[in-house]
Design an enzyme around this catalytic site. Sequence first.
Site, PDB file in Angstrom:
ATOM      1  N   CYS A 113       0.502   5.063  -0.815  1.00 39.02           N
ATOM      2  CA  CYS A 113      -0.577   4.954   0.157  1.00 39.02           C
ATOM      3  C   CYS A 113      -0.914   3.490   0.454  1.00 39.02           C
ATOM      4  O   CYS A 113      -0.102   2.764   0.990  1.00 39.02           O
ATOM      5  CB  CYS A 113      -1.777   5.761  -0.325  1.00 39.02           C
ATOM      6  SG  CYS A 113      -2.917   6.253   0.976  1.00 39.02           S
ATOM      7  N   HIS A 114      -2.112   3.034   0.096  1.00 40.00           N
ATOM      8  CA  HIS A 114      -2.518   1.645   0.315  1.00 40.00           C
ATOM      9  C   HIS A 114      -2.106   0.735  -0.843  1.00 40.00           C
ATOM     10  O   HIS A 114      -2.266  -0.485  -0.756  1.00 40.00           O
ATOM     11  CB  HIS A 114      -4.037   1.561   0.509  1.00 40.00           C
ATOM     12  CG  HIS A 114      -4.516   2.108   1.806  1.00 40.00           C
ATOM     13  ND1 HIS A 114      -4.736   3.455   2.005  1.00 40.00           N
ATOM     14  CD2 HIS A 114      -4.800   1.506   2.984  1.00 40.00           C
ATOM     15  CE1 HIS A 114      -5.152   3.649   3.236  1.00 40.00           C
ATOM     16  NE2 HIS A 114      -5.196   2.492   3.863  1.00 40.00           N
TER      17      HIS A 114
END
Length: 184
Positions: A113-114
Amino acid sequence: MSELTDKKVLVVVSNRGVEQDELKEPVEKLERAGIKVTIAAPETGQVQTLVGDWDLGEVFEVDEKLSEVRESEFDLLLVPGGTLNADNLRLDTDAQRIVMSFAASGRPVASICHGPWLLVETGLVKNKTLTSYKSIKADVINAGGTWKDEQVFRCPAENFALITSRNPGDLATFNDAIIEELSH
């Protein structure tokens, strides 16, 4: 999976803001496989997770402070996402030191994800191909990496394996890729 019982995974997170399932599901899968998992954060105490970067999630205990981690004792580094988590980690000098040590020694890094923001910040995405949450695609490209929209991608370039995934919907595939990496 008996060959996995001697493996150790370090999970780096901030004390608040990690996406709940991106911490919980990999930790549970790895522990079920017999792998020793250590959660490290900037402060001792607890990690308050979030669901969807907004709602409060479960709380997890911190095993070690980032500043006290001896990263050479671990076989794989896991960097979960969560916007707040990733933004805090990418500015944390201990988290930067840890990820750079893993890359320099050729040990694998897995991030979802991030989470790859930490690798962007340290320059470790240069010449790497990876995936992530779509909002950091430009950051990856601007840092010299190549971005792909795939469930999971393993890149062996630059002398360390980088396993990345896009979001919580890809967790089953991501977790399997981590187990596969540790099986070698």
